[in-house]
Each structure stands twice: as C-alpha cells, then as structure tokens.
Design a protein around this motif. Sequence first.
Motif, mmCIF file in Angstrom:
data_model
loop_
_atom_site.group_PDB
_atom_site.id
_atom_site.type_symbol
_atom_site.label_atom_id
_atom_site.label_comp_id
_atom_site.label_asym_id
_atom_site.label_seq_id
_atom_site.Cartn_x
_atom_site.Cartn_y
_atom_site.Cartn_z
ATOM 1 N N TYR A 12 0.746 -1.440 0.035
ATOM 2 C CA TYR A 12 -0.042 -0.088 0.021
ATOM 3 C C TYR A 12 1.040 1.264 -0.215
ATOM 4 O O TYR A 12 0.635 2.191 -0.742
ATOM 5 C CB TYR A 12 -1.059 0.051 1.238
ATOM 6 N N LEU B 217 3.292 1.321 -3.385
ATOM 7 C CA LEU B 217 2.457 1.721 -4.488
ATOM 8 C C LEU B 217 1.604 2.866 -4.503
ATOM 9 O O LEU B 217 1.109 3.536 -5.461
ATOM 10 C CB LEU B 217 1.478 0.565 -4.733
ATOM 11 N N LEU C 29 -0.682 3.920 -2.827
ATOM 12 C CA LEU C 29 -2.226 3.884 -3.037
ATOM 13 C C LEU C 29 -3.101 4.973 -2.078
ATOM 14 O O LEU C 29 -4.157 5.111 -2.341
ATOM 15 C CB LEU C 29 -2.628 2.473 -2.636
ATOM 16 N N ILE D 4 -8.870 -2.267 -5.088
ATOM 17 C CA ILE D 4 -8.801 -0.830 -5.587
ATOM 18 C C ILE D 4 -10.058 -0.588 -6.487
ATOM 19 O O ILE D 4 -10.226 -1.350 -7.504
ATOM 20 C CB ILE D 4 -7.587 -0.720 -6.504
ATOM 21 N N ILE E 228 -0.918 0.226 -12.206
ATOM 22 C CA ILE E 228 -0.010 0.004 -10.938
ATOM 23 C C ILE E 228 1.091 -0.504 -11.466
ATOM 24 O O ILE E 228 1.267 -1.318 -12.275
ATOM 25 C CB ILE E 228 -0.826 -0.839 -10.084
ATOM 26 N N ASN E 229 2.254 -0.342 -10.656
ATOM 27 C CA ASN E 229 3.442 -0.918 -11.068
ATOM 28 C C ASN E 229 3.671 -2.329 -10.573
ATOM 29 O O ASN E 229 4.054 -2.842 -9.519
ATOM 30 C CB ASN E 229 4.584 -0.087 -9.963
#
Lengths: 139, 306
Positions: A24, A27, A29, A55, A61-62
């Motif tokens: 979390y 990234l 988020l 999500i 996202i990576n």
Amino acid sequence: MNIDSITNGIVIDHITAGNAMKLYELLNLGDLDCSVAIIKNVHSTKTGRKDIIKIDADVPINLDLIGYVDPGVTINIIKDEKLIEKRTISLPEQLTNVIKCKNPRCITSTEQELPHVFRLTNRAEKVYRCIYCETKYDG
Amino acid sequence: MRSLINILDLSVEEIDELIAVANDIIADPDKYAEACKRKKLATLFFEPSTRTRLSFEAAMLELGGSVLGFSEATSSSAAKGESVADTVRAVSCYADIIAMRHPKEGAPYVAAMNATVPVINAGDGGHNHPTQTLTDLLTIQREKGTLNNLTVGFCGDLKFGRTVHSLISALSRYTGIKVVLVSPEELKLPSYVKKDVLQQNNIPYVQTTSLEEVMPELDALYMTRVQRERFFNEEDYLRLKDSYILEPRKLENAKKDLIIMHPLPRVNEISVAVDKDPRAAYFKQVLNGKYIRMALIMKLLEEAKA
C-alpha cells in the motif's frame, strides 16, 4: 466481514500475510481518490493466511514493484463486475526505479538523471544486479 | 551499434577471431596501414591513464586513422557538469569510434546506450577493462600457442584486481583450464567470483598463500601488485608484502616454458632482475595490447558499417 465487490478495478490477491501495508505504501495507494480496501489475515487454503488489496478504479499500478516485493501475488482485473484478466506476478526480469544502486562508485551516484535499472541474474536466489556497475542489490 | 563494455560481450569465437587478426597484423603490419584511413578515434579519458590511451592512439594511427580527445576530465565539458550521455552524443558527431575511460563504474555502458558510434570501455573504475583482458589472452595465446589446457596462477591482490577477475572470467570459457590463486588471506579472490565464475563453469582451483609451493605446476603466472592502502594495519602489510615479490630464486622450480605476466605498472612486485629471464612476458603484453586494439577497432568499425 463484508467488503463490497468492485465494479471496475483491481484486486491484488494472494499477498503474503503482513505485506499488504508495505505494498500500500510502496504503490502510493494512499494518493488515490477511489476506495481502497486492505483486507488482512484472510484464510487461504494454499498458504493458511493471506492479505488482499481491492482498488475500486482501473488505475495503472507498478507490477514490477509488486513482483519484486511479493512474487506469487495474483492480479485480478475487474470490468463491469466480471473478472476479465487474472495474472500471477513473478519476479520481474528487470526493475526500473524500484530499487536504488548503493555503490558509491556507480555512475548513478553522480548522474542523478539516470534511471536505476536492475536485472535479475539469479532467480532462485533473487539476485538483482545494477545494469551499470553490476553490483548486487543487498536490500 | 556494437560496443565492447565487458569481455563477456564477446563470444569465444569472436575473441579467437580478434586474436587471429592481431597475429596477422603482427606478421604483416603494412597490410593494415590504411585499414582505417579517414576514420577518427575519440579517446575520452575522464581520468588519466597514459599507457592505455597511448596504446589506443598508436593502434588507430597504425591503421591509418586519426585520433582526437582529452586525457583528463578537467579538460572536458564534464568539468562543467555535462552528463556522459550528452558528451558522447556530441562526440558521435565528430568521431567514428570512441574509447572511454571513466572513474565511475558503468559510465562506458551509459555511453554505449547513447552514442551513435561504437564505444570501447578503456576501464571504468574497479569494474571492467576488457581490452586489458584481450591483451592478456593474446599474450597467452602467442606465448603458449593455445588458450586451452593451461594451469594459470594469479598472485598478489586478487580481491580488488579487476584485471584478475576479468581474465578468470574469460579463461573460464576455454577447456582444461586450472586456476591457482596465490594471495594473503586479506586479499583473496572474492567469493562471488569463485561461485559465479569458477564453480559455475566447473573450473578446478586451489587457493594458497605460498607462491613457491605451487610454482612448479604453473604454465602462466599473472602477477599483481599488493597495495599498502588495501590493508587495515601497517603490520600486516609489512608482514606480507615481501611474500609476493617475484625474484629469480623463486623461479628456480618453475617450468622452463612458464610465462610471467603483469598488467603493469609494476612497483616492486617483480624484481627488475626477472626482466632478463626469457619467461618474462610483461613487456610483450604492452606491445600485444596495441595489436589487439587494432584488431578490435577494425572489427567494431566494420560492424558499424553493416
């Protein structure tokens, strides 16, 4: 515990128990405007316990970062409440700007614009080496 | 665009081909006197290295080409803060091939990614120096007639010596190679080289602290300098430094056809008295360095044309 299903978005499943908060943070988020649910310590028939992140939006996202931090994680892409893609993320062959080279003699130490790129040189032992100076990343 | 950054960028077949061309140049240099006519080599030396730079420049001149460049960072735009990428993009407009030495590891790799002409790594910090390894391989091949079935000893600083790591990597691709590692405990070959190169390629090796003990087995002996600054305390340095000085009496039990090599410059690790020994090959290495660089420049320019 009831977590609503999502209409369009991503479910990161089979996260090693305890890794959800780490992902979390890494990234970013927390910067998203949409709903993000972190579900910890879910029962798993495979591993006993797992974490899940949901999500509620189709955001980029990576995946390399996820694969590096927690290989084996599953990414589920949801569209119109249907699962349209399911992928298990393994250790990526190459990482760009996920980890940084710590060798003070590496060219990346003086040229700040260069991307920090690492290549997987030993999958079994999870060895990544800087593509410039070939120094092993030690965490 | 083909460049040479690491010795392992070249296959064994390509190295054999370079050695064959170098041998042909030695046999008939006139044949190559105009091989690179109207071509320019840029020597970009961000740190001084007189020997390597002159070797590259002599190589290009003997091929009928021209040279331009700088010999230290202060006389280049790097002093103004220009990146390696921008420097080589600009130099690509002036030269047909680049030889680069840089104190930072990986700088020639960055150069190769951004140049539009071939880049040769002429040494990047303690990392790679592939043309030294090519020089060493040519010397072994010329003196021994082969690169297979040899017992090669490495003596001195095996921990930090990039020429040692690189030559061991290159030799590990030939057959019947045995490696003998002679060094003080403090300067042993790093475990990752043993694991990733020697063990992975099933190369038999022994480690010892005594040069005399293993001398009779060696076909080639590669000497390196034990440097004072590598030791944590002066006592250890003083205790060990003389163990790794090659003197005529230490060669008494050596094979008659041993070859003694050294990447140079030497300080005192090979006694001057050894220079007269016909087995001393370190000055031949210097000359071989020019010929193998000629072969390499020709190969990369040829491939750039294609």
